[in-house]
Design an enzyme around this catalytic site. Structure first.
Site, short mmCIF file in Angstrom:
data_model
loop_
_atom_site.label_atom_id
_atom_site.label_comp_id
_atom_site.label_asym_id
_atom_site.label_seq_id
_atom_site.Cartn_x
_atom_site.Cartn_y
_atom_site.Cartn_z
N ARG A 19 -12.69 44.26 -14.18
CA ARG A 19 -14.10 44.08 -13.81
C ARG A 19 -14.28 42.95 -12.81
NH1 ARG A 19 -18.30 42.70 -18.51
NH2 ARG A 19 -17.00 40.82 -18.51
N GLU A 209 -12.27 14.41 -10.38
CA GLU A 209 -12.78 14.29 -11.75
C GLU A 209 -11.76 13.53 -12.58
OE1 GLU A 209 -13.40 18.34 -12.90
OE2 GLU A 209 -11.29 18.71 -13.32
N HIS A 247 -12.44 21.20 -17.74
CA HIS A 247 -11.16 21.67 -17.23
C HIS A 247 -10.00 21.17 -18.08
CE1 HIS A 247 -12.97 22.14 -12.93
NE2 HIS A 247 -13.23 23.17 -13.70
#
Length: 296
Positions: A19, A209, A247
């Site tokens: 998908r 980050e 993350h």
């Protein structure tokens, strides 16, 4: 010019019959990218929405002349897809998949070291050269062709800095989402070198980050090698030690990876650092002006 991809880039989508793979293949094609086919083992010889499907990447490359691949393969098999890109001799592999087992990526990274294949990701939003080619899941409409390079560990903040740059009349040469997993392919310094060598990139914005030492390593590389202005933002100033923030690579452990340490090192190395995500665009303008470059 641009880095990594341009209007001539021909790529296939690994996992195109899933998908997400099909949807984003369609979106990349609608942007004008040359999506020349896809790969799903066992479905070779078929077609899906006009895309020819192949059993293996090697077959796809031989039939289409592709030089790059975009990966939308579930985590257990994604590292094998990266290795397949290496075996096929591709110049670039962009992996969107998040959550690939670390052990799998350790092996994949070792193989990549001795190959000509550049890996962007995993857990990456992709790469885009505005107006020419989009390989990924980023919203193409917020980008504008220009002369600012963008490198980011964060997908969402990539979109935010791009929107701010575009709103301020600063288009982008290429935007690279290097990925937020613990083990990735191209690092900040790898992409910085490409931007530094690109005559059509005037400045670079980095989004970092918490977790790891990639930002500190990039800062030292900038101090020693970069000839163009760099601005940055580091997310996670208030993140508590030991807690993963989104993350897999965004975690402060053993006293390392703090945002404050990264920000201090970046500033010490001459990088203009935004103190808030809403000031990223202003930080880029400030860095350009410091370098004596005019800003409209």
């Amino acid at each position: 010019m641009s880095i990594l991809i341009d209007g001539n880039t021909r790529f296939v989508v690994q996992g195109i019959t899933g998908r997400s793979g099909l949807f984003h293949a369609q979106q990349c094609r609608a942007y004008g990218s040359q999506v020349v086919g896809g790969v799903t083992p066992g479905k070779g010889g078929s077609e899906i929405d006009g895309f020819p499907v192949f059993d293996t990447l090697e077959q796809a490359v031989r039939a289409t002349g592709a030089t790059a691949s975009l990966i939308f393969v579930p985590p257990p098999a994604a590292a094998d897809s990266i290795l397949e890109a290496v075996d096929a001799g591709l110049e670039l592999c962009v992996c969107i998949t998040e959550g690939i087992p670390v052990r799998d990526m350790v092996l994949a990274r070792a193989v990549l070291e001795g190959s000509k294949t550049r890996l962007v990701g995993p857990n990456s939003p992709g790469v885009i050269t505005p107006g020419q080619c989009k390989m990924g899941i980023m919203p193409g409409q917020i980008h504008a062709p220009g002369r600012i390079g963008v490198i980011s560990r964060s997908g969402t903040l990539t979109y935010e800095i791009v929107r701010q740059l575009t709103d301020r009349g600063l288009g982008q040469s290429t935007c690279v989402g290097i990925g937020g997993d613990a083990i990735i392919g191209m690092k900040f310094s790898d992409v910085l070198k490409l931007f530094n060598d690109d005559p059509d990139t005037d400045g670079v914005f980095m989004v970092g980050e918490i977790g790891g030492t990639a930002e500190e390593e990039a800062a030292l590389w900038i101090r020693e090698n970069m000839t163009k202005p760099v601005a940055a933002f580091v997310a996670g100033v208030s993140a508590p030690p030991g807690k993963r923030m989104g993350h897999a690579g965004a975690i402060i452990s053993a006293g390392k990876g703090k945002a404050t340490d990264k920000i201090r090192t970046l500033k010490e190395c001459g990088v203009t650092v935004a103190d808030s995500p809403i000031r990223m665009g202003e930080a880029m303008i400030e860095a350009l002006r410091k370098a004596g470059l005019s800003v409209a």
